[in-house]
Design a protein around this motif. Sequence first.
Motif, short mmCIF file in Angstrom:
data_model
loop_
_atom_site.label_atom_id
_atom_site.label_comp_id
_atom_site.label_asym_id
_atom_site.label_seq_id
_atom_site.Cartn_x
_atom_site.Cartn_y
_atom_site.Cartn_z
N LEU A 259 0.82 -1.21 0.00
CA LEU A 259 0.00 0.00 0.00
C LEU A 259 0.86 1.27 0.00
CD1 LEU A 259 -2.77 -1.25 2.44
CD2 LEU A 259 -2.96 -0.95 -0.04
N GLU A 260 2.01 1.20 0.65
CA GLU A 260 2.93 2.34 0.64
C GLU A 260 3.49 2.56 -0.77
OE1 GLU A 260 4.72 5.63 2.04
OE2 GLU A 260 3.35 4.34 3.19
N GLU A 261 3.86 1.45 -1.43
CA GLU A 261 4.37 1.56 -2.80
C GLU A 261 3.28 2.06 -3.75
OE1 GLU A 261 7.18 1.47 -5.87
OE2 GLU A 261 7.49 1.23 -3.71
N ALA A 262 2.04 1.63 -3.51
CA ALA A 262 0.93 2.08 -4.36
C ALA A 262 0.72 3.59 -4.24
CB ALA A 262 -0.35 1.33 -3.99
N LYS A 263 0.92 4.14 -3.06
CA LYS A 263 0.83 5.60 -2.90
C LYS A 263 1.89 6.29 -3.75
CE LYS A 263 -0.82 5.57 1.92
NZ LYS A 263 -0.45 5.92 3.31
N ARG A 264 3.05 5.68 -3.83
CA ARG A 264 4.14 6.27 -4.59
C ARG A 264 3.91 6.19 -6.10
NH1 ARG A 264 8.50 5.45 -7.44
NH2 ARG A 264 8.06 3.23 -7.61
N GLY A 266 0.98 5.38 -7.71
CA GLY A 266 -0.36 5.74 -8.17
C GLY A 266 -1.29 4.59 -8.48
N ARG A 268 -4.11 1.83 -8.02
CA ARG A 268 -5.35 1.79 -7.23
C ARG A 268 -5.58 0.35 -6.78
NH1 ARG A 268 -10.03 4.44 -10.63
NH2 ARG A 268 -11.09 4.19 -8.60
N ALA A 273 -6.58 -3.00 -0.10
CA ALA A 273 -6.74 -2.16 1.09
C ALA A 273 -7.83 -2.69 2.00
CB ALA A 273 -7.04 -0.72 0.67
#
Length: 300
Positions: A259-264, A266, A268, A273
């Motif tokens: 989830l941290e990498e997905a924030k970086r 983009g 979804r 989650a």
Amino acid sequence: MASTNPRQYEPSPARKVAFLGLGVMGFPMAGHLALAGHEVTVYNRSAAKARDWLKEFKGRAAPTPREAVAGCDFVFCCVGNDDDLRSVVLGELSALAGMKPGTVFVDHTTASANVARELDGMAQKLGLKFIDAPVSGGQAGAQNGMLTVMCGGEPAAFDAVKPVAMAYSRAFTLLGPSGAGQLTKMVNQIAIAGLVQGLAEAIAFGQKAGLDMPQVLEVIGKGAAQSWQMDNRGKTMIDDKFDFGFAVDWMRKDLGLVLEEAKRNGARLPVTALVDQFYADVQAMGGRRWDTSSLIKRVR
């Protein structure tokens, strides 16, 4: 493991290697290296675990990572998280401080892609090589020497270490530059998270409907619904047994990285989650060490 393991090892010239971290994965992985004929030095934060390893396998133990890696051709590592990894790699008594130029460091920790890139950069400045190489297959795969290993790094370093690492691997694959191994492991965990939740809902639904679920899984397991999780966890989910396997705590750590990498980047990941929060519910139920298939307990 030494007395019951049926593994036949690929011929490989004996090399001097170190293994840092003797947890549920590292202990048998280091054992396979010794059984394959390599000269193995082990290090573990708890010296008692290293002594236990020496009772079962041929090799030696060292009191610090720096001493363990001295003179080695390859250094393997499998610890808990980014901070644990830094603790054995960085510092005066660490692995990087003791490795000779040209040595390849192979990290089997499931960690962040950022720490892989960070340590790769540090290794290059010292004339060393770094491969991020998280694994899939769980404790059973480690014990049987049948892990799937996902690697990121330079092709030459990968080619050099592969014959040695095949002692505990059924597949050892280069997927791109530094960080690619960790990113591939994240893809693996995303796929598993949604699949296990779907299987949990399916079994719980079938039980509510009064179906003979062992028979149902036998039938649908021959069709499009078949998966490793169904084959290996379906029956234990029906029987409400979870005292084994890949722990919920470990999965939440891995999904946190995802989830941290997905924030970086983009990406979804709504289902991932959501399942991460479902695992938080299982932790609250007292299931921190239950197998990941325990998701079914919150839907029953």
